[in-house]
Design a protein around this motif. Structure first.
Motif, PDB file in Angstrom:
ATOM      1  N   LEU A  94       0.829  -1.197   0.000  1.00 47.91           N
ATOM      2  CA  LEU A  94       0.000   0.000   0.000  1.00 47.91           C
ATOM      3  C   LEU A  94       0.869   1.255   0.000  1.00 47.91           C
ATOM      4  CD1 LEU A  94      -2.691  -1.065   2.613  1.00 47.91           C
ATOM      5  CD2 LEU A  94      -2.969  -0.937   0.140  1.00 47.91           C
ATOM      6  N   ASN A  95       0.347   2.305  -0.627  1.00 51.27           N
ATOM      7  CA  ASN A  95       1.084   3.564  -0.746  1.00 51.27           C
ATOM      8  C   ASN A  95       0.905   4.395   0.523  1.00 51.27           C
ATOM      9  OD1 ASN A  95       2.534   5.727  -1.800  1.00 51.27           O
ATOM     10  ND2 ASN A  95       0.725   6.621  -2.761  1.00 51.27           N
ATOM     11  N   LEU A  96       1.546   3.929   1.606  1.00 51.10           N
ATOM     12  CA  LEU A  96       1.384   4.583   2.903  1.00 51.10           C
ATOM     13  C   LEU A  96       2.723   5.108   3.402  1.00 51.10           C
ATOM     14  CD1 LEU A  96      -0.855   1.933   4.728  1.00 51.10           C
ATOM     15  CD2 LEU A  96      -1.600   3.949   3.466  1.00 51.10           C
ATOM     16  N   LEU A  97       2.703   6.288   4.014  1.00 51.59           N
ATOM     17  CA  LEU A  97       3.912   6.816   4.626  1.00 51.59           C
ATOM     18  C   LEU A  97       4.298   6.001   5.852  1.00 51.59           C
ATOM     19  CD1 LEU A  97       3.092  10.608   4.260  1.00 51.59           C
ATOM     20  CD2 LEU A  97       4.830   9.338   3.006  1.00 51.59           C
ATOM     21  N   ALA A  98       3.345   5.220   6.381  1.00 48.50           N
ATOM     22  CA  ALA A  98       3.636   4.354   7.530  1.00 48.50           C
ATOM     23  C   ALA A  98       4.691   3.301   7.199  1.00 48.50           C
ATOM     24  CB  ALA A  98       2.346   3.674   8.008  1.00 48.50           C
ATOM     25  N   LYS A  99       4.952   3.070   5.915  1.00 48.29           N
ATOM     26  CA  LYS A  99       6.018   2.129   5.544  1.00 48.29           C
ATOM     27  C   LYS A  99       7.380   2.586   6.063  1.00 48.29           C
ATOM     28  CE  LYS A  99       5.091   1.869   1.064  1.00 48.29           C
ATOM     29  NZ  LYS A  99       5.114   1.433  -0.355  1.00 48.29           N
ATOM     30  N   GLN A 100       7.497   3.872   6.363  1.00 50.20           N
ATOM     31  CA  GLN A 100       8.763   4.389   6.897  1.00 50.20           C
ATOM     32  C   GLN A 100       9.074   3.800   8.271  1.00 50.20           C
ATOM     33  OE1 GLN A 100       8.334   8.645   6.749  1.00 50.20           O
ATOM     34  NE2 GLN A 100       8.320   8.713   4.513  1.00 50.20           N
ATOM     35  N   ARG A 101       8.044   3.330   8.990  1.00 45.27           N
ATOM     36  CA  ARG A 101       8.287   2.651  10.268  1.00 45.27           C
ATOM     37  C   ARG A 101       9.083   1.374  10.022  1.00 45.27           C
ATOM     38  NH1 ARG A 101       1.901   2.922  12.125  1.00 45.27           N
ATOM     39  NH2 ARG A 101       1.635   5.135  11.578  1.00 45.27           N
ATOM     40  N   HIS A 102       8.692   0.658   8.968  1.00 46.80           N
ATOM     41  CA  HIS A 102       9.402  -0.580   8.592  1.00 46.80           C
ATOM     42  C   HIS A 102      10.837  -0.267   8.172  1.00 46.80           C
ATOM     43  CE1 HIS A 102      10.688  -3.111   5.091  1.00 46.80           C
ATOM     44  NE2 HIS A 102      10.541  -4.056   5.988  1.00 46.80           N
ATOM     45  N   GLU A 103      11.003   0.804   7.368  1.00 48.47           N
ATOM     46  CA  GLU A 103      12.344   1.186   6.904  1.00 48.47           C
ATOM     47  C   GLU A 103      13.249   1.519   8.088  1.00 48.47           C
ATOM     48  OE1 GLU A 103      11.565   4.427   4.281  1.00 48.47           O
ATOM     49  OE2 GLU A 103      10.386   3.195   2.886  1.00 48.47           O
ATOM     50  N   ALA A 104      12.717   2.250   9.051  1.00 49.45           N
ATOM     51  CA  ALA A 104      13.505   2.623  10.233  1.00 49.45           C
ATOM     52  C   ALA A 104      13.872   1.384  11.046  1.00 49.45           C
ATOM     53  CB  ALA A 104      12.719   3.608  11.095  1.00 49.45           C
ATOM     54  N   PHE A 105      12.925   0.457  11.189  1.00 46.30           N
ATOM     55  CA  PHE A 105      13.187  -0.778  11.929  1.00 46.30           C
ATOM     56  C   PHE A 105      14.351  -1.539  11.295  1.00 46.30           C
ATOM     57  CE2 PHE A 105      12.593  -5.405  12.031  1.00 46.30           C
ATOM     58  CZ  PHE A 105      12.666  -5.638  13.406  1.00 46.30           C
ATOM     59  N   VAL A 106      14.282  -1.758   9.986  1.00 43.42           N
ATOM     60  CA  VAL A 106      15.330  -2.514   9.295  1.00 43.42           C
ATOM     61  C   VAL A 106      16.666  -1.802   9.415  1.00 43.42           C
ATOM     62  CG1 VAL A 106      16.113  -3.386   7.052  1.00 43.42           C
ATOM     63  CG2 VAL A 106      13.700  -3.635   7.710  1.00 43.42           C
ATOM     64  N   ASP A 107      16.676  -0.485   9.240  1.00 37.99           N
ATOM     65  CA  ASP A 107      17.925   0.280   9.362  1.00 37.99           C
ATOM     66  C   ASP A 107      18.576   0.056  10.730  1.00 37.99           C
ATOM     67  OD1 ASP A 107      17.652   1.295   6.831  1.00 37.99           O
ATOM     68  OD2 ASP A 107      16.943   3.284   7.467  1.00 37.99           O
ATOM     69  N   GLN A 108      17.774   0.078  11.797  1.00 37.08           N
ATOM     70  CA  GLN A 108      18.318  -0.022  13.150  1.00 37.08           C
ATOM     71  C   GLN A 108      18.823  -1.423  13.479  1.00 37.08           C
ATOM     72  OE1 GLN A 108      18.882   2.703  15.077  1.00 37.08           O
ATOM     73  NE2 GLN A 108      18.159   3.679  13.196  1.00 37.08           N
ATOM     74  N   VAL A 109      18.042  -2.451  13.123  1.00 30.59           N
ATOM     75  CA  VAL A 109      18.482  -3.812  13.475  1.00 30.59           C
ATOM     76  C   VAL A 109      19.705  -4.225  12.661  1.00 30.59           C
ATOM     77  CG1 VAL A 109      16.297  -4.666  14.397  1.00 30.59           C
ATOM     78  CG2 VAL A 109      16.710  -4.808  11.932  1.00 30.59           C
ATOM     79  N   VAL A 110      19.748  -3.814  11.407  1.00 29.29           N
ATOM     80  CA  VAL A 110      20.908  -4.140  10.563  1.00 29.29           C
ATOM     81  C   VAL A 110      22.141  -3.408  11.085  1.00 29.29           C
ATOM     82  CG1 VAL A 110      21.912  -3.857   8.267  1.00 29.29           C
ATOM     83  CG2 VAL A 110      19.568  -4.713   8.499  1.00 29.29           C
ATOM     84  N   ARG A 111      21.994  -2.136  11.427  1.00 26.31           N
ATOM     85  CA  ARG A 111      23.121  -1.346  11.916  1.00 26.31           C
ATOM     86  C   ARG A 111      23.693  -1.928  13.210  1.00 26.31           C
ATOM     87  NH1 ARG A 111      20.808   3.542  12.064  1.00 26.31           N
ATOM     88  NH2 ARG A 111      21.478   3.971   9.943  1.00 26.31           N
ATOM     89  N   ASN A 112      22.810  -2.519  14.031  1.00 27.70           N
ATOM     90  CA  ASN A 112      23.247  -3.046  15.329  1.00 27.70           C
ATOM     91  C   ASN A 112      23.483  -4.566  15.314  1.00 27.70           C
ATOM     92  OD1 ASN A 112      23.011  -0.790  17.592  1.00 27.70           O
ATOM     93  ND2 ASN A 112      21.354  -0.449  16.129  1.00 27.70           N
ATOM     94  N   GLY A 113      23.361  -5.189  14.137  1.00 26.99           N
ATOM     95  CA  GLY A 113      23.629  -6.620  14.017  1.00 26.99           C
ATOM     96  C   GLY A 113      22.657  -7.495  14.793  1.00 26.99           C
ATOM     97  N   ILE A 114      21.380  -7.067  14.877  1.00 23.73           N
ATOM     98  CA  ILE A 114      20.362  -7.806  15.625  1.00 23.73           C
ATOM     99  C   ILE A 114      19.607  -8.740  14.687  1.00 23.73           C
ATOM    100  CG2 ILE A 114      18.284  -7.587  17.066  1.00 23.73           C
ATOM    101  CD1 ILE A 114      20.746  -6.418  18.385  1.00 23.73           C
ATOM    102  N   GLU A 115      19.372  -9.980  15.120  1.00 19.45           N
ATOM    103  CA  GLU A 115      18.555 -10.904  14.334  1.00 19.45           C
ATOM    104  C   GLU A 115      17.117 -10.389  14.313  1.00 19.45           C
ATOM    105  OE1 GLU A 115      17.406 -15.685  14.120  1.00 19.45           O
ATOM    106  OE2 GLU A 115      18.675 -14.912  15.730  1.00 19.45           O
ATOM    107  N   TYR A 116      16.481 -10.465  13.134  1.00 22.78           N
ATOM    108  CA  TYR A 116      15.141  -9.890  13.045  1.00 22.78           C
ATOM    109  C   TYR A 116      14.237 -10.660  12.084  1.00 22.78           C
ATOM    110  CZ  TYR A 116      16.355  -7.715   8.536  1.00 22.78           C
ATOM    111  OH  TYR A 116      16.713  -7.495   7.234  1.00 22.78           O
TER     112      TYR A 116
END
Length: 330
Positions: A189-211
């Motif tokens: 869906l064309n929602l700005l709420a997708k940015q929540r997902h983008e932020a989540f992935v950025d943070q877990v990848v940056r910190n080496g967390i399994e997700y």
């Protein structure tokens, strides 16, 4: 039984003993009107129980003072609360609301837009969008969207979704979670709420967390589907110790599932929701959540739409700050 006839403006004019044009001037408050005439018209309106034809009046003055509001589902607590604030601030500015539930159905959304245009609304606030950008451009009415950026020409209101996703994920990482799941809204869906997902992935990848990331169906408001999604998530990933849910409703489903499986919250699993809705309390838990400024979103949506209606240009982009509310689930 004799059918009661509708009282017309002509009947009212005959009762008062003036012309239809004079009655129209009184009803629309145009030109000089004596106190005596105004009083006689008001008394006759009461006596005849005259009800003005609002559509006819709106056509004559080219303004209906009605705003259309299209949302996915008014039963969802976020949209219910948002609708309440939009109605309040619209009424404060002299407008009534015509509410439409799209249920994210493309045909229904088109039909409602046609209805709103036929009803001569002055503008539309869109909290739902399944139709194309081209279809939007054909509406030819003032429009404000909520949490959706449709084009560079249509103004929108949203909270800072990226910052909200970042705050939620950072908290779970700070709490020493080793495997975190994000239950996202539908990413097609064309929602700005997708940015929540983008932020989540950025943070877990940056910190080496399994997700793990799972997403709801296109219609993400079905509680049974949400329940099944959460059940499947824990079935496939019993070693989760953190969950970031894209809404408080989904977070509530996570807590229900944890209780059924015997997981302790927050000792074994930490949960963060999103929205900050008033119902963020379940089974003795106040949910840790990212609070959206729902009242201000509704207020800004009305104010910016009224600016368009009055031929002044509101800001194309209004992004409001979010707040982390840490409670019992973390």
């Amino acid at each position: 039984m004799r059918k009661k006839m509708t009282v017309t403006i002509k009947d009212l004019a005959e009762k008062v003993g003036v012309t239809v044009t004079t009655i129209s001037r009184v009803l629309n408050n145009r030109g000089y009107i004596s106190d005596d005439l105004r009083k006689r018209v008001q008394e006759s309106i009461k006596e005849l129980n005259y009800q003005p034809n609002e559509l006819a009046r709106s056509l004559s003055r080219k303004k209906s003072n009605i705003i259309g509001l299209i949302i996915p589902d008014v039963s969802h607590p976020f949209f219910s609360e948002l609708t309440k604030h939009i109605e309040y601030y619209a009424y404060e500015q002299g407008y009534k609301i015509l509410l439409c539930n799209s249920l994210l159905n493309k045909d229904k959304e088109r039909e409602y837009i046609d209805l709103l245009k036929a009803s001569q609304v002055d503008g539309i606030i869109m909290g739902s969008q399944t139709i194309s950008v081209e279809d939007f451009e054909l509406i030819n009415l003032p429009i404000i969207t909520i949490d959706r950026k449709i084009s560079d020409e249509i103004p929108y209101i949203c909270s800072d979704n990226y910052d909200g996703g970042k705050k939620a994920t950072e908290l779970l990482i700070e709490k020493k979670c080793k495997k975190i799941a994000h239950i996202s809204g539908n990413l097609q869906l064309n929602l700005l709420a997708k940015q929540r997902h983008e932020a989540f992935v950025d943070q877990v990848v940056r910190n080496g967390i399994e997700y793990v990331v799972v997403e709801t169906d296109i219609n993400g408001f079905d509680l049974k589907d949400c329940e099944n999604l959460v059940h499947k998530l824990f079935l496939e990933h019993p070693d989760l110790d953190g969950v970031f849910a894209s809404s408080d409703i989904i977070a509530m489903q996570v807590i229900n599932e944890c209780n059924q499986l015997g997981y302790l919250i927050p000792e074994q699993i930490k949960v963060v929701g999103y929205d900050g809705i008033a119902q963020g309390y379940i089974r003795n838990y106040m949910i840790t959540t990212i609070e959206q400024p729902i009242r201000e979103m509704g207020q800004r949506a009305v104010e910016n739409l009224v600016q368009q209606i009055l031929d002044t240009n509101p800001p194309l982009e209004t992004i409001l700050p979010v707040k982390l509310l840490e409670r019992e689930t973390t």
